[in-house]
Design an enzyme around this catalytic site. Structure first.
Site, PDB file in Angstrom:
ATOM      1  N   ASN A 153      -1.474  -0.008   7.421  1.00  0.00           N
ATOM      2  CA  ASN A 153      -1.055  -1.378   7.791  1.00  0.00           C
ATOM      3  C   ASN A 153       0.018  -2.153   6.507  1.00  0.00           C
ATOM      4  O   ASN A 153       0.064  -3.392   6.470  1.00  0.00           O
ATOM      5  CB  ASN A 153      -1.830  -2.460   8.217  1.00  0.00           C
ATOM      6  CG  ASN A 153      -3.062  -2.927   7.031  1.00  0.00           C
ATOM      7  OD1 ASN A 153      -2.981  -2.428   6.007  1.00  0.00           O
ATOM      8  ND2 ASN A 153      -4.114  -3.590   7.596  1.00  0.00           N
ATOM      9  N   TYR A 155     -11.954  -2.720  -2.658  1.00  0.00           N
ATOM     10  CA  TYR A 155     -12.604  -2.804  -1.131  1.00  0.00           C
ATOM     11  C   TYR A 155     -14.157  -3.064  -1.136  1.00  0.00           C
ATOM     12  O   TYR A 155     -14.580  -2.620  -0.131  1.00  0.00           O
ATOM     13  CB  TYR A 155     -11.884  -1.586  -0.566  1.00  0.00           C
ATOM     14  CG  TYR A 155     -10.780  -1.820   0.131  1.00  0.00           C
ATOM     15  CD1 TYR A 155     -10.304  -2.877   0.760  1.00  0.00           C
ATOM     16  CD2 TYR A 155      -9.791  -0.760  -0.178  1.00  0.00           C
ATOM     17  CE1 TYR A 155      -8.883  -3.059   1.243  1.00  0.00           C
ATOM     18  CE2 TYR A 155      -8.286  -0.867   0.437  1.00  0.00           C
ATOM     19  CZ  TYR A 155      -8.050  -1.975   0.922  1.00  0.00           C
ATOM     20  OH  TYR A 155      -6.636  -1.981   1.538  1.00  0.00           O
ATOM     21  N   GLU A 205      -9.656 -10.218  -7.169  1.00  0.00           N
ATOM     22  CA  GLU A 205      -8.686  -9.296  -7.144  1.00  0.00           C
ATOM     23  C   GLU A 205      -7.619  -9.416  -8.181  1.00  0.00           C
ATOM     24  O   GLU A 205      -7.275  -8.201  -8.691  1.00  0.00           O
ATOM     25  CB  GLU A 205      -7.867  -9.368  -5.743  1.00  0.00           C
ATOM     26  CG  GLU A 205      -8.893  -9.040  -4.568  1.00  0.00           C
ATOM     27  CD  GLU A 205      -8.371  -9.291  -3.232  1.00  0.00           C
ATOM     28  OE1 GLU A 205      -7.105  -9.857  -3.000  1.00  0.00           O
ATOM     29  OE2 GLU A 205      -9.131  -9.108  -2.214  1.00  0.00           O
ATOM     30  N   THR A 237      -4.858  -7.865  10.615  1.00  0.00           N
ATOM     31  CA  THR A 237      -5.143  -6.446  10.242  1.00  0.00           C
ATOM     32  C   THR A 237      -4.620  -5.403  11.113  1.00  0.00           C
ATOM     33  O   THR A 237      -4.056  -4.394  10.528  1.00  0.00           O
ATOM     34  CB  THR A 237      -6.794  -6.060  10.152  1.00  0.00           C
ATOM     35  OG1 THR A 237      -7.206  -7.429   9.297  1.00  0.00           O
ATOM     36  CG2 THR A 237      -7.040  -5.007   9.791  1.00  0.00           C
ATOM     37  N   HIS A 296      -1.438  -5.445   1.703  1.00  0.00           N
ATOM     38  CA  HIS A 296      -2.678  -6.194   1.409  1.00  0.00           C
ATOM     39  C   HIS A 296      -2.512  -7.558   0.994  1.00  0.00           C
ATOM     40  O   HIS A 296      -1.667  -8.011   0.220  1.00  0.00           O
ATOM     41  CB  HIS A 296      -3.578  -5.540   0.563  1.00  0.00           C
ATOM     42  CG  HIS A 296      -4.923  -6.531   0.107  1.00  0.00           C
ATOM     43  ND1 HIS A 296      -5.906  -6.602   0.668  1.00  0.00           N
ATOM     44  CD2 HIS A 296      -4.943  -7.244  -1.009  1.00  0.00           C
ATOM     45  CE1 HIS A 296      -6.707  -7.517   0.250  1.00  0.00           C
ATOM     46  NE2 HIS A 296      -6.074  -7.718  -0.821  1.00  0.00           N
ATOM     47  N   LYS A 303       0.687  -1.175   0.060  1.00  0.00           N
ATOM     48  CA  LYS A 303      -0.013   0.131  -0.076  1.00  0.00           C
ATOM     49  C   LYS A 303       0.778   1.315  -0.056  1.00  0.00           C
ATOM     50  O   LYS A 303       2.046   1.124   0.176  1.00  0.00           O
ATOM     51  CB  LYS A 303      -0.901   0.085   1.341  1.00  0.00           C
ATOM     52  CG  LYS A 303      -1.816  -1.224   1.261  1.00  0.00           C
ATOM     53  CD  LYS A 303      -2.775  -1.111   2.407  1.00  0.00           C
ATOM     54  CE  LYS A 303      -3.427  -2.511   2.714  1.00  0.00           C
ATOM     55  NZ  LYS A 303      -4.779  -2.093   3.811  1.00  0.00           N
TER      56      LYS A 303
END
Ligand code: CMP
Length: 144
Positions: free
Chosen positions: A113, A50, A127, A92, A116, A10
């Site tokens: 975080n 998402y 995805e 998470t 993913h 991310k």
């Protein structure tokens, strides 16, 4: 092919210089990189990614954050890569992730975080189709 997982560094992970460390962890474990690209996701792509969180209070922030800068989108192949990839990533909440996991080693904030990973083989298929064209995935056997 063996099992595939969609793994994405991310914007916070990219900004913090964690790309090479994260790739090294998956490589050294024995997984095979079959797709990789750097892009700044549009809000539309982030929202689709998402979709299962649409309607939750943190959804707008989540979508804004993912499209706030470059991400590294990857497809990794190998035995149980979905489940074991999640083990390597951690929980998470980085504060619930043990040392030795990516989030346990590098984060303290659920909203930032770092990475993913697909949560099931079905999510991985969805995805991967969202982020990659079929011809962007390499099919090869590493030489030994
Ligand atoms: P990820 O596992 O990629 O999937 C959903 C993301 O939503 C999660 O990581 C977090 O980064 C983010 N998120 C932000 N706030 C929350 C929250 N309160 N609960 C769960 N996830 C959250």
């Amino acid at each position: 092919r063996e099992e595939l997982s969609f793994i994405m560094i991310k914007p916070d992970g990219v900004q913090r210089g964690l790309i090479s460390d994260i790739i090294a962890r998956f490589e050294r474990k024995g997984y095979k990189l079959v797709g990789i690209k750097v892009l700044v996701p549009t809000q539309a792509l982030a929202a689709k990614h998402y979709a299962e969180h649409d309607g939750k209070p943190f959804f707008p922030k989540l979508v804004n954050f993912l499209s706030s800068g470059p991400v590294v989108a990857m497809v990794w192949e190998g035995k149980s890569v979905v489940k074991y990839g999640r083990t390597m990533i951690g929980a998470t909440n980085p504060l619930a992730s043990p040392p030795g996991t990516i989030r346990g080693d590098y984060g303290i904030d659920t909203g930032r975080n770092i990475i993913h990973g697909s949560d099931s083989v079905e999510s991985a298929q969805r995805e991967i189709a969202l982020w990659f064209k079929a011809e962007e995935l390499a099919d090869y056997t590493p030489s030994t």
